[in-house]
Design a protein around this motif. Structure first.
Motif, PDB file in Angstrom:
ATOM      1  N   ASP A 281      31.270  63.580  32.091  1.00 54.65           N
ATOM      2  CA  ASP A 281      32.130  64.768  32.163  1.00 54.65           C
ATOM      3  C   ASP A 281      32.898  65.013  30.861  1.00 54.65           C
ATOM      4  N   ASN A 282      32.489  64.323  29.791  1.00 56.58           N
ATOM      5  CA  ASN A 282      33.129  64.491  28.470  1.00 56.58           C
ATOM      6  C   ASN A 282      34.620  64.198  28.456  1.00 56.58           C
ATOM      7  N   LYS A 283      35.055  63.291  29.289  1.00 56.57           N
ATOM      8  CA  LYS A 283      36.478  62.923  29.304  1.00 56.57           C
ATOM      9  C   LYS A 283      36.752  61.802  28.313  1.00 56.57           C
ATOM     10  N   ILE A 284      35.698  61.142  27.858  1.00 54.00           N
ATOM     11  CA  ILE A 284      35.849  60.081  26.850  1.00 54.00           C
ATOM     12  C   ILE A 284      34.641  60.112  25.925  1.00 54.00           C
ATOM     13  N   ARG A 285      34.933  59.934  24.621  1.00 56.65           N
ATOM     14  CA  ARG A 285      33.857  59.868  23.621  1.00 56.65           C
ATOM     15  C   ARG A 285      33.872  58.458  23.049  1.00 56.65           C
ATOM     16  N   LEU A 286      32.752  57.753  23.171  1.00 56.84           N
ATOM     17  CA  LEU A 286      32.742  56.350  22.761  1.00 56.84           C
ATOM     18  C   LEU A 286      32.249  56.134  21.336  1.00 56.84           C
ATOM     19  N   ALA A 287      31.648  57.160  20.736  1.00 56.33           N
ATOM     20  CA  ALA A 287      31.182  57.004  19.350  1.00 56.33           C
ATOM     21  C   ALA A 287      32.388  56.627  18.501  1.00 56.33           C
ATOM     22  N   GLY A 288      32.266  55.587  17.702  1.00 56.26           N
ATOM     23  CA  GLY A 288      33.385  55.181  16.853  1.00 56.26           C
ATOM     24  C   GLY A 288      34.230  54.065  17.446  1.00 56.26           C
ATOM     25  N   THR A 289      33.973  53.684  18.691  1.00 53.05           N
ATOM     26  CA  THR A 289      34.698  52.552  19.280  1.00 53.05           C
ATOM     27  C   THR A 289      34.375  51.299  18.469  1.00 53.05           C
ATOM     28  N   GLN A 290      35.414  50.579  18.030  1.00 54.02           N
ATOM     29  CA  GLN A 290      35.188  49.467  17.094  1.00 54.02           C
ATOM     30  C   GLN A 290      34.851  48.150  17.781  1.00 54.02           C
TER      31      GLN A 290
ATOM     32  N   PRO B 198      23.894  51.558  33.650  1.00 51.41           N
ATOM     33  CA  PRO B 198      25.081  52.132  32.989  1.00 51.41           C
ATOM     34  C   PRO B 198      25.541  51.321  31.780  1.00 51.41           C
ATOM     35  N   VAL B 199      25.415  50.000  31.830  1.00 50.63           N
ATOM     36  CA  VAL B 199      25.857  49.197  30.680  1.00 50.63           C
ATOM     37  C   VAL B 199      25.048  49.583  29.435  1.00 50.63           C
ATOM     38  N   ARG B 200      23.760  49.699  29.598  1.00 47.22           N
ATOM     39  CA  ARG B 200      22.931  50.059  28.432  1.00 47.22           C
ATOM     40  C   ARG B 200      23.255  51.472  27.926  1.00 47.22           C
ATOM     41  N   GLN B 201      23.529  52.403  28.863  1.00 52.41           N
ATOM     42  CA  GLN B 201      23.869  53.766  28.452  1.00 52.41           C
ATOM     43  C   GLN B 201      25.207  53.790  27.711  1.00 52.41           C
ATOM     44  N   ILE B 202      26.144  53.007  28.195  1.00 55.64           N
ATOM     45  CA  ILE B 202      27.472  52.942  27.567  1.00 55.64           C
ATOM     46  C   ILE B 202      27.346  52.375  26.148  1.00 55.64           C
ATOM     47  N   VAL B 203      26.595  51.285  26.023  1.00 53.06           N
ATOM     48  CA  VAL B 203      26.431  50.648  24.720  1.00 53.06           C
ATOM     49  C   VAL B 203      25.762  51.606  23.729  1.00 53.06           C
ATOM     50  N   LYS B 204      24.782  52.358  24.219  1.00 53.30           N
ATOM     51  CA  LYS B 204      24.075  53.302  23.358  1.00 53.30           C
ATOM     52  C   LYS B 204      25.040  54.370  22.829  1.00 53.30           C
ATOM     53  N   ALA B 205      25.956  54.805  23.692  1.00 52.00           N
ATOM     54  CA  ALA B 205      26.900  55.861  23.299  1.00 52.00           C
ATOM     55  C   ALA B 205      27.873  55.381  22.223  1.00 52.00           C
ATOM     56  N   ILE B 206      28.114  54.079  22.172  1.00 50.87           N
ATOM     57  CA  ILE B 206      29.080  53.557  21.192  1.00 50.87           C
ATOM     58  C   ILE B 206      28.494  53.584  19.789  1.00 50.87           C
ATOM     59  N   GLY B 207      27.208  53.338  19.667  1.00 48.86           N
ATOM     60  CA  GLY B 207      26.600  53.283  18.337  1.00 48.86           C
ATOM     61  C   GLY B 207      26.642  51.862  17.796  1.00 48.86           C
ATOM     62  N   THR B 208      26.140  51.676  16.590  1.00 51.45           N
ATOM     63  CA  THR B 208      25.926  50.316  16.092  1.00 51.45           C
ATOM     64  C   THR B 208      27.056  49.804  15.203  1.00 51.45           C
ATOM     65  N   GLU B 209      27.967  50.683  14.789  1.00 48.04           N
ATOM     66  CA  GLU B 209      29.086  50.257  13.928  1.00 48.04           C
ATOM     67  C   GLU B 209      30.194  49.649  14.782  1.00 48.04           C
ATOM     68  N   ARG B 210      29.889  48.593  15.500  1.00 50.64           N
ATOM     69  CA  ARG B 210      30.867  48.003  16.407  1.00 50.64           C
ATOM     70  C   ARG B 210      30.779  46.491  16.311  1.00 50.64           C
ATOM     71  N   GLN B 211      31.827  45.838  16.786  1.00 49.45           N
ATOM     72  CA  GLN B 211      31.792  44.390  16.957  1.00 49.45           C
ATOM     73  C   GLN B 211      31.669  44.123  18.448  1.00 49.45           C
ATOM     74  N   THR B 212      30.695  43.292  18.815  1.00 47.84           N
ATOM     75  CA  THR B 212      30.408  43.078  20.233  1.00 47.84           C
ATOM     76  C   THR B 212      30.675  41.632  20.619  1.00 47.84           C
ATOM     77  N   MET B 213      31.326  41.467  21.771  1.00 51.88           N
ATOM     78  CA  MET B 213      31.605  40.135  22.311  1.00 51.88           C
ATOM     79  C   MET B 213      31.132  40.102  23.745  1.00 51.88           C
ATOM     80  N   MET B 214      30.345  39.084  24.070  1.00 51.47           N
ATOM     81  CA  MET B 214      29.852  38.944  25.433  1.00 51.47           C
ATOM     82  C   MET B 214      30.321  37.620  25.989  1.00 51.47           C
ATOM     83  N   PHE B 215      30.770  37.640  27.233  1.00 51.13           N
ATOM     84  CA  PHE B 215      31.166  36.403  27.906  1.00 51.13           C
ATOM     85  C   PHE B 215      30.446  36.318  29.233  1.00 51.13           C
ATOM     86  N   SER B 216      29.982  35.111  29.563  1.00 46.46           N
ATOM     87  CA  SER B 216      29.226  34.925  30.783  1.00 46.46           C
ATOM     88  C   SER B 216      29.399  33.476  31.224  1.00 46.46           C
ATOM     89  N   ALA B 217      29.388  33.260  32.547  1.00 48.37           N
ATOM     90  CA  ALA B 217      29.508  31.882  33.042  1.00 48.37           C
ATOM     91  C   ALA B 217      28.197  31.129  32.856  1.00 48.37           C
TER      92      ALA B 217
END
Ligand code: AMP
Length: 203
Positions: free
Chosen positions: A143-152, A170-189
């Motif tokens: 709904d264009n309420k948030i733009r994720l491009a540029g999220t660091q 949805p996780v993959r779609q969200i990540v795609k919207a952020i773009g590649t200029e980001r720092q990513t941290m994943m945590f899992s048990a």
């Protein structure tokens, strides 16, 4: 110099931490914080109770503190994805505690099952940190309420549970919207094969 400061965290973040009873970093904190402060992507295998929230939260807050200008409307500097509302609420509470009562840190929780109105109003002013469950975030993106491009900064917390709960699309779609200029941290048990696949794709 305190142990937290020797990991590279700024003094003004470390002071309030000591007051909150954080004097000695946990294992995941000692291991992850220096890498994250260097700007590197991190995959942490850590359970709830290990102190993982501070492991990703403190370096992100340190980074945000260095930025002078306000975030633009409908954007966020950092996005933290969590599988459940309970975990999202805990992360928000922890970040506010780390930032301290005098902080101007702006955060919003984007959770399903509650009214979107307040969430949309908060997003309009621009956020430092958005903490979200994937479904509601995807709705608000559509709904264009948030733009994720540029999220660091992007954090996927409890990635194994996120996959178990069927959030991979949805996780993959969200990540795609952020773009590649980001720092990513994943945590899992666990490092189940699906988690390893996701880590390979994202980090
Ligand atoms: P978490 O694994 O991030 O959910 O943290 C589990 C609990 O440990 C939370 O109540 C934190 O406030 C607490 N905690 C995390 N790191 C530390 C630390 N270095 N010293 C004392 N308590 C901590």
């Amino acid at each position: 110099m305190s142990d937290f400061q020797s990991l590279g965290l700024p003094a003004r973040l470390v002071g309030p931490l000591a007051a909150a009873g954080f004097t000695q970093p946990t294992k995941i904190q000692s291991q992850a914080i220096p890498f994250i402060l260097e700007g590197r992507d991190v995959m942490g295998i850590a359970q709830t109770g290990s102190g993982k929230t501070a492991a990703f939260g403190l370096p992100i807050l340190a980074g945000i503190m260095e930025i002078e200008e306000r975030p633009k409307p409908r954007t966020t500097r950092a996005l933290i994805l969590a599988p459940t509302r309970e975990l999202a609420v805990q992360i928000d509470e922890s970040l506010r505690k780390f930032a301290g009562p005098k902080s101007r840190l702006q955060t919003v929780l984007l959770l399903g099952g509650v009214s979107r109105h307040h969430q949309i109003k908060r997003l309009e002013r621009g956020m430092d940190v958005v903490i979200a469950t994937p479904g509601r975030l995807k709705d608000l993106m559509d709904d264009n309420k948030i733009r994720l491009a540029g999220t660091q900064w992007l954090v996927l917390d409890e990635a194994d549970r996120m996959l178990d709960m069927g959030f991979i699309v949805p996780v993959r779609q969200i990540v795609k919207a952020i773009g590649t200029e980001r720092q990513t941290m994943m945590f899992s048990a666990t490092m189940a094969p699906e988690v390893a696949d996701l880590a390979k794709a994202l980090l």
